[in-house]
Scaffold this motif. Structure first.
Motif, short mmCIF file in Angstrom:
data_model
loop_
_atom_site.label_atom_id
_atom_site.label_comp_id
_atom_site.label_asym_id
_atom_site.label_seq_id
_atom_site.Cartn_x
_atom_site.Cartn_y
_atom_site.Cartn_z
N MET A 26 44.87 56.39 -3.36
CA MET A 26 46.04 56.52 -3.22
C MET A 26 45.85 55.49 -2.18
N GLU A 27 46.77 54.05 -1.78
CA GLU A 27 47.30 54.04 -1.02
C GLU A 27 47.85 54.07 0.72
N THR A 28 46.26 54.67 0.67
CA THR A 28 46.31 55.36 2.36
C THR A 28 45.19 54.94 3.41
N ARG A 29 45.12 54.47 4.00
CA ARG A 29 43.83 54.02 5.55
C ARG A 29 44.21 54.41 7.06
N LEU A 30 43.38 54.95 7.50
CA LEU A 30 43.49 54.84 8.67
C LEU A 30 43.37 53.80 9.57
N ILE A 31 44.26 53.13 10.00
CA ILE A 31 44.06 52.13 11.63
C ILE A 31 43.54 52.07 12.56
N ARG A 32 42.44 51.86 13.68
CA ARG A 32 42.30 51.71 14.67
C ARG A 32 43.04 51.10 15.48
N PHE A 33 43.93 51.00 16.42
CA PHE A 33 44.33 49.63 16.95
C PHE A 33 43.54 49.90 18.41
N GLU A 34 43.44 48.65 18.65
CA GLU A 34 42.60 48.03 19.98
C GLU A 34 43.42 48.87 21.20
N GLU A 35 42.32 49.76 22.07
CA GLU A 35 42.84 50.27 23.29
C GLU A 35 42.24 49.69 24.41
N LYS A 36 43.27 49.15 25.14
CA LYS A 36 43.33 48.18 26.59
C LYS A 36 43.00 50.03 27.36
N LYS A 37 41.79 50.14 27.90
CA LYS A 37 41.86 50.82 28.54
C LYS A 37 41.27 50.59 30.07
N SER A 38 42.11 51.52 31.25
CA SER A 38 41.56 51.33 32.29
C SER A 38 41.33 52.66 33.06
N ASN A 39 41.19 52.10 34.49
CA ASN A 39 41.28 53.79 34.89
C ASN A 39 42.75 54.12 35.13
N LEU A 40 43.74 53.07 34.74
CA LEU A 40 44.34 53.62 35.42
C LEU A 40 45.88 54.56 33.93
N GLY A 41 44.43 54.51 33.02
CA GLY A 41 44.92 55.10 31.45
C GLY A 41 44.77 54.36 30.40
N SER A 42 45.15 54.17 29.18
CA SER A 42 45.24 53.11 28.11
C SER A 42 46.52 52.85 27.53
N LEU A 43 46.42 51.54 27.05
CA LEU A 43 47.59 50.85 25.83
C LEU A 43 46.84 50.59 25.31
N VAL A 44 48.02 50.51 23.88
CA VAL A 44 47.76 49.75 23.19
C VAL A 44 49.15 49.19 22.54
N ALA A 45 48.83 48.29 22.12
CA ALA A 45 49.94 46.91 21.21
C ALA A 45 49.81 46.88 20.20
N ILE A 46 50.81 47.18 19.21
CA ILE A 46 51.37 46.51 17.88
C ILE A 46 52.05 45.53 17.66
N GLN A 47 51.57 44.34 17.24
CA GLN A 47 51.92 43.29 17.44
C GLN A 47 52.00 42.70 16.05
N ASP A 48 53.09 42.48 15.32
CA ASP A 48 53.08 41.83 13.79
C ASP A 48 52.55 40.36 14.17
N PRO A 49 51.80 39.65 13.13
CA PRO A 49 51.19 40.64 12.39
C PRO A 49 49.64 41.20 12.64
N ASP A 50 50.00 41.46 13.47
CA ASP A 50 48.21 41.53 13.75
C ASP A 50 46.91 42.88 13.39
N ALA A 51 48.03 43.75 13.04
CA ALA A 51 47.75 45.64 13.56
C ALA A 51 48.09 46.14 11.97
N ILE A 52 49.34 45.48 11.68
CA ILE A 52 50.35 46.83 10.26
C ILE A 52 50.20 45.85 9.59
N PRO A 53 50.04 45.92 7.78
CA PRO A 53 50.20 45.65 7.32
C PRO A 53 51.94 44.90 6.55
#
Ligand code: TYD
Length: 138
Positions: free
Chosen positions: A1-28
């Motif tokens: 089956m064409e399914t898979r988990l993608i782990r995004f890079e997390e930008k973590k700091s003491n202020l919390g976390s941020l994930v940026a999804i920027q075409d075409p890096d993270a998503i097919p």
């Protein structure tokens, strides 16, 4: 089956976390549409019950948690999405059902195409026949 988990890079700091999804890096695929499902305020509600002819998606549970059943006539898998840094890629011609939404669940969906009701199979038996016909044609 064409399914898979993608782990995004997390930008973590003491202020919390941020994930940026920027075409075409993270998503097919190139993202043409974004929508989100929230306020499913009973854990017994199930949504989805459809497959897409051509659409590909990445599902991200950005708050709370949800389970996603992905299936074909031959196999099925359940994914428990409970981490905003993980996306579930779901390819074409796969039946999906979303369930066990926590009250705080927000399910963000990135989609490869604009909304088109003609791209949906909403009847499992019709989907099953189309899937098997497509398999025989390959
Ligand atoms: P529906 O496909 O039933 O949601 P789910 O399968 O996740 O349970 O969609 C609910 C409603 O929203 C339905 O009237 C179609 C509409 N809709 C849009 O207008 N645009 C969209 O991008 C999506 C996904 C749904």
């Amino acid at each position: 089956m064409e399914t898979r988990l993608i782990r995004f890079e997390e930008k973590k700091s003491n202020l919390g976390s941020l994930v940026a999804i920027q075409d075409p890096d993270a998503i097919p695929f190139a993202i043409q549409r974004v929508y989100y499902i929230y306020g499913v305020d009973s854990e017994t509600y199930r949504r989805g019950f459809h497959a897409h002819k051509d659409l590909e998606q990445v599902l991200i549970c950005v708050s709370g948690s949800v389970k996603v059943l992905v299936k074909t006539p031959n196999e099925e898998k359940v994914f428990h999405l409970d981490d905003p840094s993980i996306g579930l890629f779901v390819g074409k011609m796969l039946w999906r059902e979303m369930f066990d939404f926590t009250k705080d669940a927000v399910l963000l969906v990135l989609a490869s195409r604009k909304y088109d009701e003609k791209d949906y199979y909403r009847d499992y038996e019709i989907y099953e026949k189309a899937y098997m016909a497509q398999r025989r044609g390959k």
